[in-house]
Motif scaffolding. Structure first.
Motif, PDB file in Angstrom:
ATOM      1  N   GLY A 274      -0.752   4.067   8.621  1.00  0.00           N
ATOM      2  CA  GLY A 274      -0.801   2.917   7.744  1.00  0.00           C
ATOM      3  C   GLY A 274      -0.801   1.610   8.512  1.00  0.00           C
ATOM      4  O   GLY A 274      -0.879   1.582   9.746  1.00  0.00           O
ATOM      5  N   PHE A 275      -0.681   0.518   7.776  1.00  0.00           N
ATOM      6  CA  PHE A 275      -0.811  -0.824   8.352  1.00  0.00           C
ATOM      7  C   PHE A 275       0.250  -1.132   9.405  1.00  0.00           C
ATOM      8  O   PHE A 275       0.040  -1.964  10.289  1.00  0.00           O
ATOM      9  CB  PHE A 275      -0.769  -1.880   7.234  1.00  0.00           C
ATOM     10  CG  PHE A 275       0.540  -1.966   6.510  1.00  0.00           C
ATOM     11  CD1 PHE A 275       1.577  -2.767   6.972  1.00  0.00           C
ATOM     12  CD2 PHE A 275       0.749  -1.230   5.352  1.00  0.00           C
ATOM     13  CE1 PHE A 275       2.778  -2.833   6.300  1.00  0.00           C
ATOM     14  CE2 PHE A 275       1.958  -1.297   4.672  1.00  0.00           C
ATOM     15  CZ  PHE A 275       2.977  -2.100   5.140  1.00  0.00           C
ATOM     16  N   ASN A 276       1.411  -0.451   9.330  1.00  0.00           N
ATOM     17  CA  ASN A 276       2.479  -0.699  10.298  1.00  0.00           C
ATOM     18  C   ASN A 276       2.576   0.401  11.347  1.00  0.00           C
ATOM     19  O   ASN A 276       3.552   0.485  12.097  1.00  0.00           O
ATOM     20  CB  ASN A 276       3.823  -0.866   9.596  1.00  0.00           C
ATOM     21  CG  ASN A 276       4.238   0.389   8.840  1.00  0.00           C
ATOM     22  OD1 ASN A 276       3.429   1.284   8.627  1.00  0.00           O
ATOM     23  ND2 ASN A 276       5.491   0.451   8.419  1.00  0.00           N
TER      24      ASN A 276
ATOM     25  N   THR B 137       9.639   0.809   2.715  1.00  0.00           N
ATOM     26  CA  THR B 137      10.951   1.436   2.562  1.00  0.00           C
ATOM     27  C   THR B 137      11.217   2.324   3.783  1.00  0.00           C
ATOM     28  O   THR B 137      10.346   2.524   4.623  1.00  0.00           O
ATOM     29  CB  THR B 137      11.010   2.275   1.278  1.00  0.00           C
ATOM     30  OG1 THR B 137       9.934   3.225   1.295  1.00  0.00           O
ATOM     31  CG2 THR B 137      10.863   1.397   0.043  1.00  0.00           C
ATOM     32  N   ASN B 138      12.439   2.842   3.864  1.00  0.00           N
ATOM     33  CA  ASN B 138      12.840   3.593   5.055  1.00  0.00           C
ATOM     34  C   ASN B 138      11.871   4.702   5.441  1.00  0.00           C
ATOM     35  O   ASN B 138      11.587   4.910   6.624  1.00  0.00           O
ATOM     36  CB  ASN B 138      14.226   4.207   4.849  1.00  0.00           C
ATOM     37  CG  ASN B 138      15.316   3.169   4.746  1.00  0.00           C
ATOM     38  OD1 ASN B 138      15.098   1.999   5.043  1.00  0.00           O
ATOM     39  ND2 ASN B 138      16.498   3.593   4.332  1.00  0.00           N
ATOM     40  N   VAL B 139      11.367   5.431   4.447  1.00  0.00           N
ATOM     41  CA  VAL B 139      10.559   6.615   4.753  1.00  0.00           C
ATOM     42  C   VAL B 139       9.195   6.263   5.331  1.00  0.00           C
ATOM     43  O   VAL B 139       8.512   7.133   5.883  1.00  0.00           O
ATOM     44  CB  VAL B 139      10.378   7.502   3.505  1.00  0.00           C
ATOM     45  CG1 VAL B 139      11.708   8.055   3.047  1.00  0.00           C
ATOM     46  CG2 VAL B 139       9.683   6.759   2.381  1.00  0.00           C
ATOM     47  N   PHE B 140       8.788   4.993   5.222  1.00  0.00           N
ATOM     48  CA  PHE B 140       7.527   4.547   5.822  1.00  0.00           C
ATOM     49  C   PHE B 140       7.760   3.460   6.876  1.00  0.00           C
ATOM     50  O   PHE B 140       6.863   2.669   7.155  1.00  0.00           O
ATOM     51  CB  PHE B 140       6.567   4.044   4.738  1.00  0.00           C
ATOM     52  CG  PHE B 140       6.031   5.133   3.849  1.00  0.00           C
ATOM     53  CD1 PHE B 140       5.126   6.066   4.331  1.00  0.00           C
ATOM     54  CD2 PHE B 140       6.453   5.236   2.531  1.00  0.00           C
ATOM     55  CE1 PHE B 140       4.642   7.092   3.521  1.00  0.00           C
ATOM     56  CE2 PHE B 140       5.975   6.246   1.700  1.00  0.00           C
ATOM     57  CZ  PHE B 140       5.065   7.177   2.204  1.00  0.00           C
TER      58      PHE B 140
ATOM     59  N   LYS C 138       4.472   1.622  -3.361  1.00  0.00           N
ATOM     60  CA  LYS C 138       5.063   0.402  -2.806  1.00  0.00           C
ATOM     61  C   LYS C 138       4.510   0.129  -1.418  1.00  0.00           C
ATOM     62  O   LYS C 138       4.198  -1.012  -1.054  1.00  0.00           O
ATOM     63  CB  LYS C 138       6.586   0.522  -2.738  1.00  0.00           C
ATOM     64  CG  LYS C 138       7.303   0.405  -4.061  1.00  0.00           C
ATOM     65  CD  LYS C 138       8.814   0.415  -3.849  1.00  0.00           C
ATOM     66  CE  LYS C 138       9.558   0.208  -5.163  1.00  0.00           C
ATOM     67  NZ  LYS C 138      11.027   0.200  -4.957  1.00  0.00           N
ATOM     68  N   TYR C 139       4.392   1.189  -0.640  1.00  0.00           N
ATOM     69  CA  TYR C 139       3.893   1.029   0.728  1.00  0.00           C
ATOM     70  C   TYR C 139       2.469   0.476   0.723  1.00  0.00           C
ATOM     71  O   TYR C 139       2.126  -0.392   1.539  1.00  0.00           O
ATOM     72  CB  TYR C 139       3.942   2.370   1.458  1.00  0.00           C
ATOM     73  CG  TYR C 139       3.402   2.287   2.876  1.00  0.00           C
ATOM     74  CD1 TYR C 139       4.172   1.718   3.893  1.00  0.00           C
ATOM     75  CD2 TYR C 139       2.143   2.762   3.188  1.00  0.00           C
ATOM     76  CE1 TYR C 139       3.685   1.622   5.191  1.00  0.00           C
ATOM     77  CE2 TYR C 139       1.645   2.675   4.477  1.00  0.00           C
ATOM     78  CZ  TYR C 139       2.430   2.093   5.479  1.00  0.00           C
ATOM     79  OH  TYR C 139       1.931   1.994   6.761  1.00  0.00           O
ATOM     80  N   LYS C 140       1.656   0.948  -0.192  1.00  0.00           N
ATOM     81  CA  LYS C 140       0.269   0.448  -0.267  1.00  0.00           C
ATOM     82  C   LYS C 140       0.230  -1.038  -0.572  1.00  0.00           C
ATOM     83  O   LYS C 140      -0.733  -1.733  -0.218  1.00  0.00           O
ATOM     84  CB  LYS C 140      -0.518   1.234  -1.328  1.00  0.00           C
ATOM     85  CG  LYS C 140      -0.850   2.658  -0.911  1.00  0.00           C
ATOM     86  CD  LYS C 140      -1.867   3.307  -1.827  1.00  0.00           C
ATOM     87  CE  LYS C 140      -1.343   3.505  -3.223  1.00  0.00           C
ATOM     88  NZ  LYS C 140      -2.319   4.209  -4.102  1.00  0.00           N
TER      89      LYS C 140
END
Length: 330
Positions: free
Chosen positions: A204-206, A164-167, A157-159
């Motif tokens: 990552g992107f964020n 989500t919270n963990v990322f 999902k993150y990709k």
């Protein structure tokens, strides 16, 4: 302990099971944010009381301990509220993102004659104590490699830019806080405070650290702590000395299922590698039981000496996490 839980994730499922296998510990209530979720979770675990109003659970006089297993960013505030309500607290790792917040919780606990514990399994495990006892067998320790890498179910999902919270940095997510904290506890529980920590991460992107390597420098050794949520590998610890190596493996450094001693090897090029190992570890109970036993024992015996030791261990790791985070870009 008569415990009320905050959260409804897998870690809470496991903690409830562990508490039910621990003498003099009983889970009497659960909390979740909605009435439907709270009731469903209580029914799942056959627990009589459920709350969707946290303040009401904190005012329940039949509860003496609160287990906080909410998203990382809520640990500080919910633990603080529980202490102010006169409850003991078991706070899931990571304890807090800053040393200032950690110290505030410990001070508040002292002021209210309560205890607050970090729920970090590693340092309470019998096999971890066995590692301590056999460190001398390795001779002079030169290098420590500690790897806890576990592909997150939320990484796909993150990709796709679904955070989500963990990322999410706003929820104190990321590999260091969520997973490498186990490695930091493992290493510092054996060797104490390093001279320095250097943290290099894949971001990552964020800006979140999806994986990273923390290098802990001691006067006479190096320790490398690897934590990953974007990939996986066998989770092992190697403590390498000039007389041999201790290997710890099995699930993670928070479980320490197996402990072995590996005799020293020289040049093996062109030779048949016949590994000779000595089994050191024991068959443990489910790993979360041991921390529950320790917490219950401290409360029952009012063991302030052991409690203070755990407080100092938590503060050390929090300070390292804070320093490591400060080195991230963005």
């Amino acid at each position: 302990m008569r415990v009320g839980t905050i959260g409804s994730g897998v870690i809470v499922d496991r903690m409830i099971d562990a508490m039910r296998q621990t003498k003099d510990v009983e889970v009497v209530a659960v909390y979740s944010r909605t009435k439907e979720k709270a009731e469903a979770y209580a029914q799942k675990h056959q627990i009589e009381k459920s709350y969707h109003d946290l303040e009401k659970m904190l005012q329940d006089i039949t509860i003496d301990t609160i287990y906080v297993a909410s998203p990382n960013s809520l640990h500080f505030e919910q633990s603080k509220r529980a202490l102010q309500s006169g409850k003991h607290v078991i706070c899931e790792k990571p304890f807090t993102p800053t040393l200032r917040e950690a110290q505030e919780l410990f001070d508040l606990a002292d002021q209210n004659n309560r205890y607050i514990f970090e729920a970090i399994t590693t340092i309470h495990l019998p096999n971890y104590q066995i590692v301590k006892e056999h460190l001398r067998d390795t001779g002079k320790v030169q290098l420590v490699q500690c790897n806890f890498s576990q592909f997150s179910s939320r990484y796909d999902k993150y990709k796709n830019h679904q955070v989500t919270n963990v990322f999410d940095p706003a929820f104190n997510g990321g590999a260091l806080m969520d997973i490498n904290v186990y490695c930091l506890h493992f290493v510092t529980g054996l060797f104490g405070k390093p001279d320095s920590i250097e943290y290099n991460a894949n971001q990552g992107f964020n800006g979140i650290d999806t994986s990273g390597i923390a290098i802990l420098r001691y006067p006479d050794k190096l320790a490398i702590c690897v934590g990953a949520k974007d990939s996986s590998s066998p989770n092992q610890v190697f403590i390498q000395g000039d007389q041999g190596t201790i290997r710890v493996y099995g699930s993670s450094c928070g479980v320490c299922k197996h402990v072995q001693f590996l005799p020293l090897k020289g040049d093996m090029i062109g030779k048949e590698d016949q590994e000779t190992t000595v089994e050191l570890g024991i068959d443990q109970l489910p790993h979360m039981i041991y921390e529950c036993q320790v917490f219950e024992n401290i409360i029952q015996k009012d063991d302030k000496k052991e409690y203070q030791r755990l407080c100092e261990q938590t503060k050390l790791v929090v300070s390292l996490i804070e320093e490591a985070h400060s080195q991230l870009q963005g």
